[in-house]
Design an enzyme around this catalytic site. Structure first.
Site, short mmCIF file in Angstrom:
data_model
loop_
_atom_site.label_atom_id
_atom_site.label_comp_id
_atom_site.label_asym_id
_atom_site.label_seq_id
_atom_site.Cartn_x
_atom_site.Cartn_y
_atom_site.Cartn_z
N MET A 68 -12.33 4.09 -0.44
CA MET A 68 -12.93 4.43 0.83
C MET A 68 -13.54 5.83 0.84
O MET A 68 -13.14 6.69 1.52
CB MET A 68 -11.69 4.40 1.93
CG MET A 68 -11.28 2.94 2.10
SD MET A 68 -9.60 2.82 2.91
CE MET A 68 -8.57 3.14 1.78
N MET B 158 -11.37 -6.35 5.23
CA MET B 158 -10.69 -5.48 6.04
C MET B 158 -10.07 -6.07 7.47
O MET B 158 -11.09 -6.56 8.21
CB MET B 158 -11.35 -4.07 6.27
CG MET B 158 -11.74 -3.21 5.20
SD MET B 158 -10.31 -2.87 4.07
CE MET B 158 -9.14 -1.79 5.42
N SER C 86 0.76 -1.13 -0.19
CA SER C 86 0.02 0.08 -0.11
C SER C 86 0.89 1.32 0.03
O SER C 86 1.78 1.49 1.04
CB SER C 86 -0.68 0.10 1.29
OG SER C 86 -1.26 1.02 1.25
N HIS D 10 -8.20 0.90 -4.01
CA HIS D 10 -9.21 0.70 -2.76
C HIS D 10 -10.09 2.18 -2.57
O HIS D 10 -9.52 3.10 -2.21
CB HIS D 10 -8.59 0.33 -1.66
CG HIS D 10 -9.37 0.04 -0.48
ND1 HIS D 10 -8.74 -0.19 0.80
CD2 HIS D 10 -10.64 0.08 -0.14
CE1 HIS D 10 -9.63 -0.62 1.60
NE2 HIS D 10 -10.65 -0.38 1.14
N ASP E 284 -5.01 3.52 -1.82
CA ASP E 284 -5.85 3.97 -1.06
C ASP E 284 -6.55 5.32 -0.99
O ASP E 284 -5.65 6.19 -0.73
CB ASP E 284 -5.28 3.61 0.52
CG ASP E 284 -5.10 2.35 0.93
OD1 ASP E 284 -6.31 1.43 0.60
OD2 ASP E 284 -3.89 1.96 1.42
N MET F 224 -9.07 7.94 0.06
CA MET F 224 -10.05 8.17 1.14
C MET F 224 -10.64 9.68 1.16
O MET F 224 -9.78 10.71 0.63
CB MET F 224 -9.08 8.36 2.65
CG MET F 224 -8.42 6.88 2.64
SD MET F 224 -7.51 6.80 4.25
CE MET F 224 -6.74 5.29 4.20
N HIS G 140 -1.06 -1.51 -4.12
CA HIS G 140 -2.44 -1.00 -3.58
C HIS G 140 -2.53 0.50 -3.46
O HIS G 140 -1.45 0.95 -2.62
CB HIS G 140 -2.53 -1.87 -2.41
CG HIS G 140 -3.89 -1.50 -1.52
ND1 HIS G 140 -5.04 -2.60 -2.05
CD2 HIS G 140 -4.39 -0.98 -0.59
CE1 HIS G 140 -6.12 -2.24 -1.06
NE2 HIS G 140 -5.70 -1.14 -0.42
N ASP H 122 -6.46 -6.72 4.15
CA ASP H 122 -6.08 -5.24 3.95
C ASP H 122 -6.23 -4.79 5.44
O ASP H 122 -7.22 -4.79 6.06
CB ASP H 122 -6.91 -4.36 3.10
CG ASP H 122 -6.38 -2.99 3.17
OD1 ASP H 122 -5.04 -2.81 3.58
OD2 ASP H 122 -6.99 -2.25 2.29
C1 DX5 Z 1 -6.22 1.29 5.74
C2 DX5 Z 1 -5.84 0.85 4.27
C3 DX5 Z 1 -4.90 -0.07 4.22
C4 DX5 Z 1 -3.38 0.22 4.99
C5 DX5 Z 1 -2.82 -0.71 5.29
O1 DX5 Z 1 -7.70 1.84 5.66
O2 DX5 Z 1 -7.02 0.37 3.37
O3 DX5 Z 1 -4.47 -0.41 2.66
O4 DX5 Z 1 -2.62 1.16 4.13
O5 DX5 Z 1 -1.73 -0.26 5.99
P1 DX5 Z 1 -1.04 -1.30 7.10
O6 DX5 Z 1 -0.39 -2.39 6.22
O7 DX5 Z 1 0.02 -0.49 7.62
O8 DX5 Z 1 -2.07 -1.86 7.99
ZN ZN Z 2 -6.60 -0.61 1.41
#
Ligand code: DX5
Ligand code: ZN
Length: 228
Positions: free
Chosen positions: A72, A141, A12, A70, A39, A41, A37, A176
């Site tokens: 969110m 998750m 990620s 991903h 993320d 948000m 990956h 994840d």
């Molecule tokens: C959390 C994200 C993850 C995050 C994982 O909301 O969706 O992808 O980056 O990070 P680690 O591996 O550090 O838990």
């Molecule tokens: Zn993620």
């Protein structure tokens, strides 16, 4: 052809240097990453903000493997075309993101992407039972989404249930959050094939010194191999 269920590690970029995504991606791929990956948000569905379609488009050209985006965010639908045009291979929406996840997943495929559905820790496997023919990936998750570096929440029972519900369908199970050499074997043994890892991959390394990225990914792979 049957789905490739071999272990895939998806670093990620939430744990990478935000000022240097292009070189970070190239470094982590050279060190053996299978997917990247990304993320997204929105400060609304989750209590954190990252980036939107222009940045995803800008990093696309640095990714030689698979771009796993991903989302969110809520709502999802108004942004699907923008993320598809930005070059996402997989586009994953949360089952909790709105009342019409079925429509959202149809729209993701119609936009030309592989579709993923993610479940928060509080959401049971049954929430995706009617969606399994509409998706290419289910993301379990193992933290409450929003931040990297959180502790793993054990969802192995949910992973096992999903693996059985999926049966022969060509659907990946992705994990994840909180994936480390200690936690990865639990979810791998339960049936997951894509492991997202942020802090556990990027810790100790940098663009100038990327060798730890490779060592960190090897540690996760070795832990899974020796456990199974
Ligand atoms: C959390 C994200 C993850 C995050 C994982 O909301 O969706 O992808 O980056 O990070 P680690 O591996 O550090 O838990
Ligand atoms: Zn993620």
């Amino acid at each position: 052809m049957s789905l490739d269920r071999s272990l895939k590690i998806a670093p990620s970029i939430l744990s990478a240097d935000f000022a240097d995504f292009g070189r970070e991606i190239e470094a982590v791929e050279a060190q053996g990453a299978d997917w990247i990956h990304v993320d997204v948000m929105d400060g609304h569905f989750v209590p954190n903000l990252t980036f939107g379609p222009p940045l995803v488009a800008a990093i696309r050209k640095h990714i030689k493997t698979v771009m796993d985006v991903h989302l969110m965010i809520a709502p999802v639908d108004p942004y699907i075309d923008a993320f598809a045009q930005a070059g996402a291979d997989y586009l994953t929406a949360h089952v909790e993101s709105g009342p019409h996840i079925h429509r959202t997943l149809q729209a993701i495929r119609a936009a030309g992407c592989k579709a993923g559905v993610a479940l928060n820790p509080g959401t049971p496997a049954e929430a995706v039972a009617e969606l399994l023919d509409l998706v290419d990936l289910v993301c379990v998750m193992t933290v409450n989404p929003g931040f990297g570096g959180q502790s793993f929440i054990d969802m192995t029972g949910k992973v096992r249930a999903l693996r059985s519900m999926i049966g022969d369908r060509p659907v990946h199970i992705e994990i994840d959050g909180g994936v480390t050499p200690a936690t990865a074997p639990l979810v791998r043994a339960a049936g997951a094939d894509v492991l997202v890892a942020g802090s556990a991959v990027f810790k100790g390394g940098s663009v100038a010194d990327p060798v730890p990225y490779g060592a960190n990914m090897r540690a996760i792979r070795t832990a899974c191999d020796t456990a199974v």
